[in-house]
Design an enzyme around this catalytic site. Structure first.
Site, PDB file in Angstrom:
ATOM      1  N   ALA A 127       0.773  -1.257   0.000  1.00  0.00           N
ATOM      2  CA  ALA A 127       0.000   0.000   0.000  1.00  0.00           C
ATOM      3  C   ALA A 127       0.799   1.299   0.000  1.00  0.00           C
ATOM      4  O   ALA A 127       0.280   2.331  -0.411  1.00  0.00           O
ATOM      5  CB  ALA A 127      -0.933  -0.006   1.204  1.00  0.00           C
ATOM      6  N   GLY A 130       0.636   5.155  -0.407  1.00  0.00           N
ATOM      7  CA  GLY A 130      -0.776   5.311  -0.061  1.00  0.00           C
ATOM      8  C   GLY A 130      -1.607   6.080  -1.074  1.00  0.00           C
ATOM      9  O   GLY A 130      -2.737   6.461  -0.763  1.00  0.00           O
ATOM     10  N   SER A 131      -1.075   6.293  -2.293  1.00  0.00           N
ATOM     11  CA  SER A 131      -1.925   7.016  -3.250  1.00  0.00           C
ATOM     12  C   SER A 131      -3.200   6.225  -3.525  1.00  0.00           C
ATOM     13  O   SER A 131      -4.291   6.776  -3.497  1.00  0.00           O
ATOM     14  CB  SER A 131      -1.205   7.328  -4.568  1.00  0.00           C
ATOM     15  OG  SER A 131      -0.049   6.591  -4.731  1.00  0.00           O
ATOM     16  N   LYS A 132      -3.024   4.931  -3.762  1.00  0.00           N
ATOM     17  CA  LYS A 132      -4.215   4.147  -4.097  1.00  0.00           C
ATOM     18  C   LYS A 132      -5.028   3.843  -2.844  1.00  0.00           C
ATOM     19  O   LYS A 132      -6.252   3.779  -2.899  1.00  0.00           O
ATOM     20  CB  LYS A 132      -3.819   2.868  -4.841  1.00  0.00           C
ATOM     21  CG  LYS A 132      -3.151   3.200  -6.160  1.00  0.00           C
ATOM     22  CD  LYS A 132      -2.702   2.014  -6.940  1.00  0.00           C
ATOM     23  CE  LYS A 132      -1.721   2.407  -8.022  1.00  0.00           C
ATOM     24  NZ  LYS A 132      -0.405   2.859  -7.517  1.00  0.00           N
ATOM     25  N   GLU A 150       1.866  -2.964   4.309  1.00  0.00           N
ATOM     26  CA  GLU A 150       3.134  -2.561   3.687  1.00  0.00           C
ATOM     27  C   GLU A 150       4.275  -3.267   4.401  1.00  0.00           C
ATOM     28  O   GLU A 150       4.326  -3.324   5.622  1.00  0.00           O
ATOM     29  CB  GLU A 150       3.285  -1.028   3.782  1.00  0.00           C
ATOM     30  CG  GLU A 150       4.638  -0.476   3.388  1.00  0.00           C
ATOM     31  CD  GLU A 150       5.084  -0.856   1.962  1.00  0.00           C
ATOM     32  OE1 GLU A 150       4.273  -0.783   1.036  1.00  0.00           O
ATOM     33  OE2 GLU A 150       6.263  -1.257   1.814  1.00  0.00           O
ATOM     34  N   ASP A 195      -1.276  -3.979  -5.791  1.00  0.00           N
ATOM     35  CA  ASP A 195      -0.465  -3.065  -6.605  1.00  0.00           C
ATOM     36  C   ASP A 195       0.976  -3.479  -6.302  1.00  0.00           C
ATOM     37  O   ASP A 195       1.627  -2.943  -5.413  1.00  0.00           O
ATOM     38  CB  ASP A 195      -0.769  -1.622  -6.176  1.00  0.00           C
ATOM     39  CG  ASP A 195      -0.085  -0.602  -7.059  1.00  0.00           C
ATOM     40  OD1 ASP A 195      -0.017  -0.813  -8.275  1.00  0.00           O
ATOM     41  OD2 ASP A 195       0.403   0.413  -6.515  1.00  0.00           O
ATOM     42  N   CYS A 248       3.497  -0.890 -12.125  1.00  0.00           N
ATOM     43  CA  CYS A 248       3.896   0.256 -12.951  1.00  0.00           C
ATOM     44  C   CYS A 248       5.091  -0.171 -13.802  1.00  0.00           C
ATOM     45  O   CYS A 248       6.055   0.568 -13.948  1.00  0.00           O
ATOM     46  CB  CYS A 248       4.193   1.479 -12.098  1.00  0.00           C
ATOM     47  SG  CYS A 248       5.431   1.205 -10.834  1.00  0.00           S
TER      48      CYS A 248
HETATM   49  N1  SAM Z   1       0.115   1.011  -3.865  1.00  0.00           N
HETATM   50  C1  SAM Z   1       1.112   2.024  -3.592  1.00  0.00           C
HETATM   51  C2  SAM Z   1       0.583   3.397  -3.922  1.00  0.00           C
HETATM   52  O1  SAM Z   1      -0.287   3.487  -4.800  1.00  0.00           O
HETATM   53  O2  SAM Z   1       0.993   4.374  -3.297  1.00  0.00           O
HETATM   54  C3  SAM Z   1       2.396   1.733  -4.314  1.00  0.00           C
HETATM   55  C4  SAM Z   1       2.915   0.366  -3.999  1.00  0.00           C
HETATM   56  S1  SAM Z   1       4.503   0.006  -4.647  1.00  0.00           S
HETATM   57  C5  SAM Z   1       4.158  -0.326  -6.288  1.00  0.00           C
HETATM   58  C6  SAM Z   1       4.787  -1.573  -3.974  1.00  0.00           C
HETATM   59  C7  SAM Z   1       4.978  -1.589  -2.492  1.00  0.00           C
HETATM   60  O3  SAM Z   1       5.083  -2.937  -2.068  1.00  0.00           O
HETATM   61  C8  SAM Z   1       6.238  -0.893  -1.996  1.00  0.00           C
HETATM   62  O4  SAM Z   1       5.905   0.071  -1.051  1.00  0.00           O
HETATM   63  C9  SAM Z   1       7.049  -2.018  -1.357  1.00  0.00           C
HETATM   64  O5  SAM Z   1       7.778  -1.586  -0.206  1.00  0.00           O
HETATM   65  C10 SAM Z   1       5.965  -3.004  -0.984  1.00  0.00           C
HETATM   66  N2  SAM Z   1       6.395  -4.419  -0.878  1.00  0.00           N
HETATM   67  C11 SAM Z   1       7.490  -5.020  -1.375  1.00  0.00           C
HETATM   68  N3  SAM Z   1       7.463  -6.329  -1.108  1.00  0.00           N
HETATM   69  C12 SAM Z   1       6.329  -6.572  -0.428  1.00  0.00           C
HETATM   70  C13 SAM Z   1       5.735  -7.728   0.133  1.00  0.00           C
HETATM   71  N4  SAM Z   1       6.330  -8.924   0.031  1.00  0.00           N
HETATM   72  N5  SAM Z   1       4.563  -7.595   0.785  1.00  0.00           N
HETATM   73  C14 SAM Z   1       3.960  -6.399   0.887  1.00  0.00           C
HETATM   74  N6  SAM Z   1       4.465  -5.265   0.375  1.00  0.00           N
HETATM   75  C15 SAM Z   1       5.637  -5.357  -0.284  1.00  0.00           C
END
Ligand code: SAM
Length: 480
Positions: A127, A130-132, A150, A195, A248
């Protein structure tokens, strides 16, 4: 044009191998080198889209509607203002009325939007920042329980700050590897957004160095994590529930292949819900399977991938688990609840606080009201709902979040800050009034009609109650 954008040849060779026939590689490269247009999303928990349009007209901010998100706009400010005051220091941002969010990043929550109607439990598995999550909270209108998870500790802090600024009160924040949800919270969610962590190939327009460490092997490595997470999401989803998977990044290794893995793992139990009708022109980005593969040159955005699935049937995780350990919250005593409700009614003419009043030692929390209480104890949360107060000898002392998340319901003892007073407030100073006030006790301060915090009437000033860690310095709100 940002010619400094680093685009390795090996990456371009890879892209050329899966670029759809109707698209040109040189258009892709040119788009990657163009700066990104700024986009914002109106936080409808704090401001209506109509009020945002009026605000922009007043400020001579130029806006263009983003076709896939009714709350999203591309935004240009007059050059003098843009140079003098970062958008994060404007009144509309400080009051939580807008969120700066790349246009294509608004797509995954929109792909989930109709599944959120009537949803009681939603999971945002990866998450931060946190934009989404904040978009989901607004789409849910703060109802139900949204578990925002997260893995990274530092990013969890950013997520928590985002949620406070936008006035989220229905979120359970957790700090795990998303892989645990399938085991600990099986078939618990009506809707899930994954995401996923990804190689970020779609983000070069924002970050010219995004491809510095690109390699096919790193795509493959991260797709293993994505597969583990999407499998966990399947188990955590209720039959009949909806899953949106997004990244992304552009490579099919992290996108189509992860979706194919999900379908192969659970044959007959999950199906694709095609997204070609999500918005006018969506078919330009739609793949043969019904996924959206958003190339940066298509809608002048970042690159993104979005897939939507419906779970058709059950299959339990092979390793279901139950959390051990004590739940540190208890329901607040009836008498104390009544006293608090009475105080809030008297001071702010507010109706009954909607939610469950809970206590952990001296902290008073307002949990979201959901039918399935077991969800509160199924995992350990960093926080659930909002901390609205702290008990002391004579009752409850309200906390900042009470004002920012519930202040819009107050009809007494509220005060709209003018720009100078708002500066004083965010600088942590007491707020000067033109004339002494007869009011007594606590007051909810608003900016752009959105509640921003608490103060206390004291004759010709309002005593500032902003916590030290929220105090800001430097130029705010005005620049002349
Ligand atoms: N959804 C977020 C937003 O819209 O602001 C962006 C998420 S970003 C693409 C992916 C996130 O997953 C990162 O913050 C990363 O630290 C986290 N992450 C990495 N591995 C993970 C895991 N195994 N379980 C949960 N989160 C994880």
């Amino acid at each position: 044009m940002d010619k400094h954008t680093y685009i390795p040849d090996a990456f371009l060779d890879d892209v050329a191998s899966y670029l759809p026939e109707h698209l040109q590689l040189q258009d892709f490269v040119a788009a990657c080198q163009r700066p990104l247009k700024r986009a914002v999303r109106v936080n409808t928990l704090k401001m209506s889209v109509a009020a945002f349009r009026d605000y922009c007209a007043d400020k001579q901010w130029h806006i263009t509607a983003i076709p896939w998100c009714p709350e999203g706009f591309w935004l240009t400010r007059p050059q003098e203002e843009e140079q003098a005051l970062p958008i994060g220091r404007t009144d509309i941002h400080l009051s939580g009325c807008i969120y700066v969010q790349e246009a294509s990043s608004m797509l995954p929550p929109m792909a989930l939007a109709d599944a959120l109607e009537g949803a009681e439990t939603v999971l945002d598995m990866a998450a931060a920042p946190g934009s989404k999550t904040s978009q989901l909270v607004a789409l849910l209108d703060n109802q139900g329980l949204l578990v925002a998870n997260e893995l990274s500790s530092s990013r969890l802090k950013a997520l928590s700050a985002t949620l406070k600024r936008v006035g989220a009160r229905n979120v359970g924040l957790s700090h795990f590897d998303g892989a645990v949800f399938g085991d600990y919270m099986q078939e618990s969610f009506d809707a899930i957004l994954l995401d996923a962590p990804c190689s970020g190939e779609g983000t070069v327009r924002k970050d010219p160095d995004a491809l510095k460490n690109w390699s096919l092997q790193s795509n493959i490595d991260i797709s293993d994590v994505q597969k583990t997470l999407i499998k966990s999401a399947f188990h955590a989803l209720k039959p009949g529930g909806t899953l949106v998977y997004s990244t992304c990044t552009l490579t099919p290794v992290e996108n189509h292949a992860v979706c194919a893995y999900l379908l192969a793992q659970f044959p007959g139990l999950i199906e694709i819900e095609p997204l070609h009708g999500l918005f006018p022109d969506a078919d330009k980005a739609c793949t043969e399977h019904g996924y959206l593969h958003v190339w940066p040159q298509l809608f002048d955005s970042e690159g993104f991938f979005i897939a939507r699935f419906k779970k058709l049937g059950s299959q339990s995780s092979s390793t279901p688990k139950t959390k051990k350990g004590r739940f540190p919250f208890t329901a607040m005593e009836k008498k104390a609840q009544q006293q608090l409700q009475q105080y809030v009614q008297q001071q702010f003419a507010m109706d009954k606080l909607a939610g469950r009043l809970m206590q952990r030692d001296k902290e008073v929390w307002l949990f979201p009201d959901i039918d399935d209480e077991q969800l509160f104890t199924a995992i350990k949360y960093s926080r659930i709902g909002i901390q609205i107060g702290t008990t002391h000898r004579n009752g409850v002392r309200l906390e900042h979040e009470f004002a920012t998340c519930l202040g819009q319901y107050a009809t007494r003892n509220t005060m709209a800050l003018n720009p100078q007073q708002a500066q004083q407030y965010f600088h942590g100073q007491d707020i000067r009034l033109d004339e002494p006030s007869k009011h007594k006790g606590e007051v909810i301060l608003t900016l752009n009609s959105a509640p921003v915090g608490l103060g206390k009437w004291q004759g010709q000033k309002i005593k500032n109650a902003l916590a030290r860690d929220l105090v800001m310095d430097g130029q705010l709100i005005t620049w002349v």
